[in-house]
Scaffold this motif. Structure first.
Motif, PDB file in Angstrom:
ATOM      1  N   ARG A 110      -9.197  31.239   5.257  1.00 47.27           N
ATOM      2  CA  ARG A 110     -10.513  31.791   5.585  1.00 47.27           C
ATOM      3  C   ARG A 110     -11.159  31.041   6.738  1.00 47.27           C
ATOM      4  O   ARG A 110     -12.210  31.438   7.231  1.00 47.27           O
ATOM      5  CB  ARG A 110     -11.402  31.778   4.340  1.00 47.27           C
ATOM      6  CG  ARG A 110     -10.828  32.681   3.228  1.00 47.27           C
ATOM      7  CD  ARG A 110     -11.526  32.503   1.921  1.00 47.27           C
ATOM      8  NE  ARG A 110     -11.308  31.156   1.389  1.00 47.27           N
ATOM      9  CZ  ARG A 110     -11.845  30.705   0.267  1.00 47.27           C
ATOM     10  NH1 ARG A 110     -12.642  31.477  -0.451  1.00 47.27           N
ATOM     11  NH2 ARG A 110     -11.586  29.477  -0.162  1.00 47.27           N
ATOM     12  N   SER A 158      -9.001  38.946   3.460  1.00 43.27           N
ATOM     13  CA  SER A 158      -8.778  39.373   2.069  1.00 43.27           C
ATOM     14  C   SER A 158      -8.589  38.202   1.109  1.00 43.27           C
ATOM     15  O   SER A 158      -8.673  38.382  -0.106  1.00 43.27           O
ATOM     16  CB  SER A 158      -7.553  40.282   1.984  1.00 43.27           C
ATOM     17  OG  SER A 158      -7.763  41.450   2.729  1.00 43.27           O
ATOM     18  N   ASP A 159      -8.325  37.013   1.632  1.00 43.51           N
ATOM     19  CA  ASP A 159      -8.128  35.849   0.772  1.00 43.51           C
ATOM     20  C   ASP A 159      -9.425  35.505   0.038  1.00 43.51           C
ATOM     21  O   ASP A 159     -10.514  35.617   0.607  1.00 43.51           O
ATOM     22  CB  ASP A 159      -7.716  34.619   1.593  1.00 43.51           C
ATOM     23  CG  ASP A 159      -6.273  34.665   2.067  1.00 43.51           C
ATOM     24  OD1 ASP A 159      -5.659  35.751   2.028  1.00 43.51           O
ATOM     25  OD2 ASP A 159      -5.765  33.612   2.486  1.00 43.51           O
ATOM     26  N   VAL A 160      -9.273  35.046  -1.221  1.00 42.03           N
ATOM     27  CA  VAL A 160     -10.448  34.631  -1.992  1.00 42.03           C
ATOM     28  C   VAL A 160     -10.440  33.133  -2.276  1.00 42.03           C
ATOM     29  O   VAL A 160     -11.387  32.600  -2.842  1.00 42.03           O
ATOM     30  CB  VAL A 160     -10.559  35.409  -3.322  1.00 42.03           C
ATOM     31  CG1 VAL A 160     -10.743  36.904  -3.060  1.00 42.03           C
ATOM     32  CG2 VAL A 160      -9.368  35.140  -4.228  1.00 42.03           C
ATOM     33  N   THR A 161      -9.364  32.448  -1.874  1.00 44.25           N
ATOM     34  CA  THR A 161      -9.231  31.014  -2.110  1.00 44.25           C
ATOM     35  C   THR A 161      -8.236  30.447  -1.094  1.00 44.25           C
ATOM     36  O   THR A 161      -7.781  31.172  -0.194  1.00 44.25           O
ATOM     37  CB  THR A 161      -8.793  30.738  -3.576  1.00 44.25           C
ATOM     38  OG1 THR A 161      -8.882  29.333  -3.840  1.00 44.25           O
ATOM     39  CG2 THR A 161      -7.399  31.260  -3.865  1.00 44.25           C
ATOM     40  N   SER A 170      -4.039  34.684  -2.603  1.00 42.99           N
ATOM     41  CA  SER A 170      -4.665  35.440  -3.678  1.00 42.99           C
ATOM     42  C   SER A 170      -5.790  36.306  -3.140  1.00 42.99           C
ATOM     43  O   SER A 170      -6.602  35.853  -2.333  1.00 42.99           O
ATOM     44  CB  SER A 170      -5.221  34.497  -4.750  1.00 42.99           C
ATOM     45  OG  SER A 170      -5.847  35.248  -5.777  1.00 42.99           O
ATOM     46  N   THR A 171      -5.813  37.543  -3.646  1.00 44.27           N
ATOM     47  CA  THR A 171      -6.924  38.461  -3.374  1.00 44.27           C
ATOM     48  C   THR A 171      -7.632  38.833  -4.682  1.00 44.27           C
ATOM     49  O   THR A 171      -8.444  39.746  -4.702  1.00 44.27           O
ATOM     50  CB  THR A 171      -6.402  39.738  -2.676  1.00 44.27           C
ATOM     51  OG1 THR A 171      -5.456  40.391  -3.535  1.00 44.27           O
ATOM     52  CG2 THR A 171      -5.752  39.413  -1.341  1.00 44.27           C
ATOM     53  N   THR A 172      -7.318  38.111  -5.750  1.00 49.12           N
ATOM     54  CA  THR A 172      -7.864  38.385  -7.079  1.00 49.12           C
ATOM     55  C   THR A 172      -9.255  37.764  -7.207  1.00 49.12           C
ATOM     56  O   THR A 172      -9.390  36.531  -7.124  1.00 49.12           O
ATOM     57  CB  THR A 172      -6.932  37.800  -8.167  1.00 49.12           C
ATOM     58  OG1 THR A 172      -5.618  38.328  -7.972  1.00 49.12           O
ATOM     59  CG2 THR A 172      -7.438  38.142  -9.558  1.00 49.12           C
ATOM     60  N   PRO A 173     -10.296  38.583  -7.403  1.00 52.78           N
ATOM     61  CA  PRO A 173     -11.663  38.042  -7.457  1.00 52.78           C
ATOM     62  C   PRO A 173     -11.861  36.907  -8.462  1.00 52.78           C
ATOM     63  O   PRO A 173     -12.614  35.975  -8.190  1.00 52.78           O
ATOM     64  CB  PRO A 173     -12.509  39.269  -7.820  1.00 52.78           C
ATOM     65  CG  PRO A 173     -11.714  40.428  -7.287  1.00 52.78           C
ATOM     66  CD  PRO A 173     -10.272  40.052  -7.504  1.00 52.78           C
ATOM     67  N   SER A 174     -11.184  36.941  -9.599  1.00 54.22           N
ATOM     68  CA  SER A 174     -11.371  35.886 -10.601  1.00 54.22           C
ATOM     69  C   SER A 174     -10.816  34.537 -10.156  1.00 54.22           C
ATOM     70  O   SER A 174     -11.103  33.511 -10.776  1.00 54.22           O
ATOM     71  CB  SER A 174     -10.724  36.296 -11.936  1.00 54.22           C
ATOM     72  OG  SER A 174      -9.330  36.464 -11.763  1.00 54.22           O
ATOM     73  N   CYS A 175     -10.040  34.518  -9.068  1.00 52.26           N
ATOM     74  CA  CYS A 175      -9.482  33.264  -8.535  1.00 52.26           C
ATOM     75  C   CYS A 175     -10.316  32.697  -7.383  1.00 52.26           C
ATOM     76  O   CYS A 175      -9.928  31.705  -6.766  1.00 52.26           O
ATOM     77  CB  CYS A 175      -8.052  33.498  -8.046  1.00 52.26           C
ATOM     78  SG  CYS A 175      -6.923  33.944  -9.375  1.00 52.26           S
ATOM     79  N   ALA A 176     -11.446  33.320  -7.094  1.00 55.23           N
ATOM     80  CA  ALA A 176     -12.241  32.949  -5.925  1.00 55.23           C
ATOM     81  C   ALA A 176     -12.765  31.521  -5.995  1.00 55.23           C
ATOM     82  O   ALA A 176     -13.165  31.033  -7.054  1.00 55.23           O
ATOM     83  CB  ALA A 176     -13.398  33.922  -5.755  1.00 55.23           C
TER      84      ALA A 176
END
Length: 195
Positions: free
Chosen positions: A132, A88-91, A152-158
């Protein structure tokens, strides 16, 4: 063997007091994990009964990296993990471990090649790692071990996964070399506050 950045004693002491008095949920917030306790706090949302803990954790994040888009914090007691990725992590994420343990407990993160493994000492330290990549926690002994994972799981922080362990990370200390709860930030690259 690599190390995270040492936390100021004032952060360690206040977090340990709060963690040791935490009333953990009856059921872990994440099933399938080998931990005595597992809690996930949601930044910007109600976390009934965990407000004081969340406030302290956000203070730590402000000291380390106030621009990080953290929306969740995993808080565990006596976690030991088999190899996994945090899908689920984006970064990248920030990892800390605290407690009276004195053997083991390092975070291990596979590198770009499976034969490359970073063994990261996070005991009383903060490290920037990327969940990841395949990672796990070594068994520990000699006392309790708490872990704090800011993610973070927030797409804008990917961001793209680039490196499993960031050896260049130095806490920003709000961008200044100043007192933080009685401790000087030891970031030599930071500006010196002059008032």
């Amino acid at each position: 063997f690599v190390q995270g950045h040492k936390l100021p004693d004032s952060i360690i002491e206040s977090l340990l007091v709060e963690l040791r008095q935490t009333r953990w949920p009856a059921a872990p917030h994440r099933s399938g994990m080998q931990a005595e306790q597992y809690l996930v706090l949601h930044v910007g949302k109600t976390n009934d009964g965990f407000e004081a803990l969340l406030t302290q954790l956000m203070d730590v994040l402000a000291w380390a990296d106030p621009t990080f888009g953290c929306n969740r914090i995993a808080v565990t007691k006596d976690f030991q993990g088999s190899p996994h990725i945090d899908a689920s992590d984006v970064t990248y994420q920030y990892a800390i471990s605290l407690g009276s343990f004195n053997v083991g407990g390092q975070l291990c993160v596979e590198g770009l090649q499976p034969s490359e493994v970073y063994v990261v000492d996070t005991h009383d330290r903060i490290a920037r790692v990327d969940g990841r990549f395949v990672h796990w926690v070594r068994g520990h002994g000699g006392g309790d071990r708490y872990s704090l994972i800011f993610f973070s799981t927030t797409p804008s922080c990917a961001t793209e996964p680039v490196i499993p362990f960031d050896a260049t990370f130095v806490p920003t200390c709000d961008g200044k070399r100043r007192h933080y709860k009685g401790q000087f930030c030891n970031n030599p690259a930071a500006e010196v506050e002059t008032h």
